[in-house]
Design a protein around this motif. Structure first.
Motif, short mmCIF file in Angstrom:
data_model
loop_
_atom_site.label_atom_id
_atom_site.label_comp_id
_atom_site.label_asym_id
_atom_site.label_seq_id
_atom_site.Cartn_x
_atom_site.Cartn_y
_atom_site.Cartn_z
N LYS A 30 1.16 -1.27 -0.14
CA LYS A 30 0.19 0.17 -0.13
C LYS A 30 0.79 1.03 -0.58
N GLU A 31 1.83 1.48 0.92
CA GLU A 31 2.97 1.99 0.70
C GLU A 31 3.69 2.62 -0.31
N LYS A 32 3.72 1.56 -1.38
CA LYS A 32 4.55 2.19 -2.62
C LYS A 32 3.74 2.77 -3.70
N LYS A 33 2.12 2.43 -3.41
CA LYS A 33 0.97 2.89 -4.02
C LYS A 33 0.71 4.10 -4.34
N GLU A 34 0.59 4.20 -2.12
CA GLU A 34 0.97 5.45 -2.31
C GLU A 34 1.68 6.34 -2.73
N GLN A 35 3.07 6.03 -2.98
CA GLN A 35 4.40 6.42 -3.06
C GLN A 35 4.08 6.96 -4.42
N GLU A 36 2.86 6.26 -5.97
CA GLU A 36 2.96 5.89 -6.34
C GLU A 36 2.52 7.04 -6.81
N LYS A 37 1.44 6.96 -6.34
CA LYS A 37 0.20 8.23 -6.63
C LYS A 37 0.42 9.63 -6.71
N ALA A 38 1.50 9.32 -5.31
CA ALA A 38 1.66 11.48 -5.02
C ALA A 38 3.21 11.98 -5.46
N LYS A 39 4.08 11.17 -6.14
CA LYS A 39 4.61 11.25 -7.69
C LYS A 39 3.53 12.29 -8.57
N LYS A 40 2.38 11.46 -8.69
CA LYS A 40 1.56 12.62 -10.11
C LYS A 40 0.51 13.40 -9.33
N PHE A 163 4.67 14.79 14.44
CA PHE A 163 4.84 13.96 13.83
C PHE A 163 5.50 12.59 15.05
N PRO A 164 4.73 11.53 15.36
CA PRO A 164 5.34 10.76 16.17
C PRO A 164 6.59 9.91 16.25
N LYS A 165 6.61 9.42 17.27
CA LYS A 165 8.39 9.17 17.80
C LYS A 165 7.65 7.87 19.22
N ILE A 166 8.48 7.35 18.88
CA ILE A 166 8.50 5.86 19.85
C ILE A 166 9.27 6.71 21.07
N VAL A 167 9.28 6.24 22.40
CA VAL A 167 9.34 6.32 23.74
C VAL A 167 9.88 4.65 24.73
N GLU A 196 7.14 -2.47 13.79
CA GLU A 196 6.18 -2.35 12.87
C GLU A 196 5.75 -0.47 12.76
N PHE A 197 6.44 0.27 13.79
CA PHE A 197 6.72 1.46 13.79
C PHE A 197 7.45 2.15 11.92
N LYS A 198 8.30 1.15 11.75
CA LYS A 198 9.57 1.92 10.87
C LYS A 198 9.02 1.39 9.77
N ILE A 199 7.80 0.38 9.72
CA ILE A 199 7.06 -0.18 8.18
C ILE A 199 5.90 0.96 8.16
N GLU A 200 5.16 1.47 9.04
CA GLU A 200 4.40 2.20 8.64
C GLU A 200 4.39 4.15 8.53
N PRO A 202 7.02 5.33 6.82
CA PRO A 202 7.06 6.29 5.45
C PRO A 202 5.71 6.61 4.73
N GLY A 203 4.54 6.30 4.95
CA GLY A 203 3.98 6.12 4.83
C GLY A 203 3.13 6.95 5.56
N ILE A 204 3.10 7.65 6.77
CA ILE A 204 2.80 8.50 7.91
C ILE A 204 3.50 9.53 7.66
N ILE A 205 5.03 9.95 7.43
CA ILE A 205 5.30 11.47 6.24
C ILE A 205 4.39 11.87 5.50
N LEU A 206 4.16 10.72 4.01
CA LEU A 206 3.99 11.38 3.22
C LEU A 206 2.71 11.94 3.51
N LYS A 207 1.84 11.02 3.84
CA LYS A 207 0.54 11.58 4.11
C LYS A 207 0.24 12.50 4.60
#
Length: 311
Positions: A30-40, A163-167, A196-200, A202-207
């Motif tokens: 889903k993240e890859k699709k969001e990146q491609e969509k964002a580029k357009k 932005f979120p961070k982990i503590v 889990e946080f690292k996977i999510e 890039p999408g958090i930052i982009l959105k």
């Protein structure tokens, strides 16, 4: 705590494992699709890309001190399934689950061998006590603010985003022993949480960035359609407005432990559980003809919870 509730409590960590790996595969796709969509998107300018990279650089050292895996895994969930399968006398399934654990955690290989021996020795009349020790409180999400230049209606505007961070939070007893056998760590929930946080992330930052640019464009349009001094004031306030409306999601599972440790001893009718200093925190009797699981939950500043399940 009732035995039934304790089993539910112990099993809660296993609930997500069945779908976790597939879920995160879907999230990455889903993240890859969001990146491609964002580029357009016409708003995805070079300045926006630079802003995203600047935000990512702020996270460069966030994962220091965490052992971030390539995918979501939780060996403690497999341990729960292994023990309950053992207690239900489904030894083949129990051993298979421990093979999964050993594949993830090499320190568990000796335990797997003992576990397999235990399954084979049950026919000879032996029974066992399993220890499941959940210690401390796992990492949680917090937030931080970062001001970056973003293009709003063809103007570069300093925008403060959240932005979120982990503590990390504190451990408690760290390790236990049962009848002289020391527990060993099978799962580190800080590491699982960070994975889990690292996977999510890039999408958090982009959105967040793309949403801010879009909201800023609307606010800027209002400013451009407002004449005179008032319009100038509205224009100056676009960055402030975005700072006020841009929030981040810091919800997290606050009751998860920091680590999970396990141990196993032959059931000789009693148990004594001690902390690393040798202080006894629990003792009692267990029927020799049964297997037992002892669940211990320890949080700093509180008395440990101890629940014994026999079957």
């Amino acid at each position: 705590m009732a035995i039934k509730n304790a089993r539910v409590e112990f099993n809660r960590v296993a609930l997500r494992q069945e779908v976790a790996k597939e879920y995160f595969k879907q999230e990455i796709a889903k993240e890859k699709k969001e990146q491609e969509k964002a580029k357009k998107d016409p708003n995805y300018t070079k300045e926006v890309q630079n802003g995203i990279e600047e935000i990512k650089s702020e996270y460069e050292h966030l994962f220091d001190g965490y052992n971030v895996a390539k995918e979501f895994t939780n060996p403690y969930a497999s341990y729960a399934q292994a023990v309950f399968s053992f207690m239900d006398k489904d030894y083949a399934k129990a051993i298979d689950k421990f093979k999964e654990i050993s594949a993830i955690n090499k320190k568990a290989v000796p335990f797997e061998k003992n576990f397999s021996k235990a399954a084979n020795s049950v026919k000879g009349g032996k029974n066992y006590i399993f220890l499941a020790f959940e210690d401390g409180l796992g990492s949680k999400k917090d937030e931080f603010k970062l001001t970056i230049p973003l293009p709003i209606n063809d103007k570069i505007t300093a925008t403060s985003l959240t932005f979120p961070k982990i503590v990390k939070r504190d451990a408690s007893l760290k390790t236990l022993s049962i009848n002289g056998v020391k527990s060993f760590e099978i799962a580190n929930f800080d590491d699982i949480f960070a994975t889990e946080f690292k996977i999510e992330l890039p999408g958090i930052i982009l959105k967040s960035v793309m949403s801010s640019v879009a909201k800023g464009a609307v606010a800027g349009a209002v400013a451009n359609n407002t004449s005179g001094i008032g319009g100038d004031l509205v224009g100056l306030g676009v960055g402030v407005l975005l700072s006020a409306i841009n929030k981040t999601d810091t919800r997290s599972w606050l009751t998860l432990p920091k680590t999970a440790s396990i141990a196993m001893v032959e059931n000789k009718g009693s148990y004594s559980i001690k902390d690393s200093s040798g202080k006894e925190i629990a003792k009692g009797k267990v029927k020799k003809g049964k297997n037992a699981l002892i669940w211990v939950r320890s949080v700093s500043g509180a008395e440990p919870q101890v629940v014994v399940m026999e079957k």
